[in-house]
Structures are given as C-alpha cells and as structure tokens.
Write a protein that holds these residues in place. Structure first.
Motif: not given
Length: 250
Positions: A67-79
């Motif tokens: 996913i991050l290869e396609a959208f490298p600026d995406a925030e990845v969030l978890i508890h």
C-alpha cells in the motif's frame, strides 16, 4: 461512498478500501491481497491518505508495504497498545496512533474509533457513515476468540459486542475482519452467541475437555471459516471463547 473488499484466500481476512470517487480514501487493515484494491483506487481516482489498522495480527498487516509503495505519504495508525506488538518487519511503517473516541477526517468522511477489546487489548472498530469495521471482534454469526496473541478476557469481548457494537442502530452494516458482512439487527436476532447473552436461548452444560483441561461446554457455535467457536466455562467459574477444534465433547 465507495467500499471495496479484498479477502485473503489463506486466512479469509478482509482488507477494505473506503473513500470517495475523485477524493480521499483509506484502507482498513492490510492483510491483502491489496492489488485489486489499489487498482480500484486508481480507476476511481481515490487518493489514499490513511491506513487504519484494527489490530496488530499478521493476517491484518501483511501487505502494508505494498500500500505504501503506491501511497507513500499515507498515515498508518493503530491503537497505542497495539503498536509495540506489530511484527518488526511492519512496525517501521506505523506513523502514529489513534485513541478510542478519536474522529479522523478523510476527505468528506469522518471515521470514529470504538475500543472493542477482547481478541486483543487495543482492538479498534471503525465507524463511518453507517458502517462499522469490526476487526476480529464480531463476525457474521460468530464472535472473536480470546486466546489469540495479545488477548484480554471473555468479559471484555462480550462487553465490546453487546454494549458497543450491537448498541449501534440496527441498520448499521457490520464489515468484519474475516468473510461476509452482516448488520447489527441480523446479529441481534441470529448470532447464536448473542442469543444466549440476550437470554433468548439457554446455556449448555455438557462436560468437555478444552485445551486439554476439564471444562463445561456452554455453547458450540459457528465460526467464519466453516469450523466452530466454543464458549467454555472452567472449574473456577471463568469463561473463555476458544477454537472449536480445541474442544473434545463428553
């Protein structure tokens, strides 16, 4: 609103793309296969700004890098309680955390986080526009187990299901972390565990062996994979939800 689902054939785990055509979007989990969802995002011109992880288990994070290869600026969030439990090969991709009750704006959508512990301590369900993504807490006619890595208690998962998820409006669509969607109204009426918790159906009292220990089989219900989940009661009076394959009746 667009909702696209992809299911991993090995684990039957779901990854979702949610967003608006020509606008912003997000992934719920990343267990893959993500390729068809990335294709859908491109075809519908969805700019993925977030990856929201319900919990840390491998079958829900295994294709995060793609996913991050396609959208490298995406925030990845978890508890925050799940973050240190993410496998090392994926933990470097986590950019931040989300707390219960947070409201995350993604374009014109607002995602509200609901704390639903039991299967794991920091399990989050995600509510957006009449849909709730329940991770491994609640499935169609089944419930999450409380013996997986990072689990908490039977009391927790029962509270998460009955007092949080099934307290939502009946028309709310439940989109679980494994297999098929359902609704709050349907689960209140037909989920065999929920029917006992509601007092509609009785508890069982059959003697069994569970996880190689003596127990009482309160209920043997369906699981999402075609097998079974078992609600067992130990001699000290405490309860558990365990895999049906770990129970020997009689």
């Amino acid at each position: 609103m667009i909702i696209e689902r992809s299911m991993n054939d090995d684990f039957l785990s779901n990854t979702y793309l949610v967003g608006e055509a020509g606008g912003s979007g997000f992934f719920v989990d990343a267990g893959g296969p993500v390729a068809p969802l990335l294709k859908a995002a491109k075809e519908q011109d969805v700019d993925v700004t977030h990856v929201l992880l319900t919990h840390h288990h491998w079958d829900h994070v295994s294709e995060l890098a793609q996913i991050l290869e396609a959208f490298p600026d995406a925030e990845v969030l978890i508890h925050p309680q799940e973050r240190p439990l993410v496998a090392d090969e994926f933990s470097g991709h986590i950019t931040g955390t989300m707390e219960p009750g947070d409201e995350i704006a993604v374009g014109g959508l607002t995602v509200k986080t609901l704390h639903t512990p039991g299967h794991t301590l920091g399990m989050l369900s995600l509510l957006v526009d009449g849909n709730v993504f329940t991770g491994d807490t609640l499935f169609k006619n089944s419930v999450g187990g409380v013996r997986a890595p990072g689990h908490t208690t039977f009391a927790d998962i029962k509270h998460s299901i009955m007092d949080v998820l099934l307290a939502l409006p009946g028309e709310t669509v439940i989109r679980p972390g494994h297999t098929d969607p359902t609704t709050v109204a349907d689960e209140l009426e037909t989920n065999s565990f929920v029917r006992i918790w509601r007092g509609v159906d009785p508890e069982g009292d059959e003697t069994c062996t569970a996880l190689d220990e003596q127990a009482t089989l309160v209920h043997l219900g369906d699981d999402y994979d075609g097998g079974h989940k078992a609600w067992v009661r130990w001699p000290d009076g405490s309860d558990d939800i365990v895999p049906g394959s770990k129970v020997v009746r009689g």
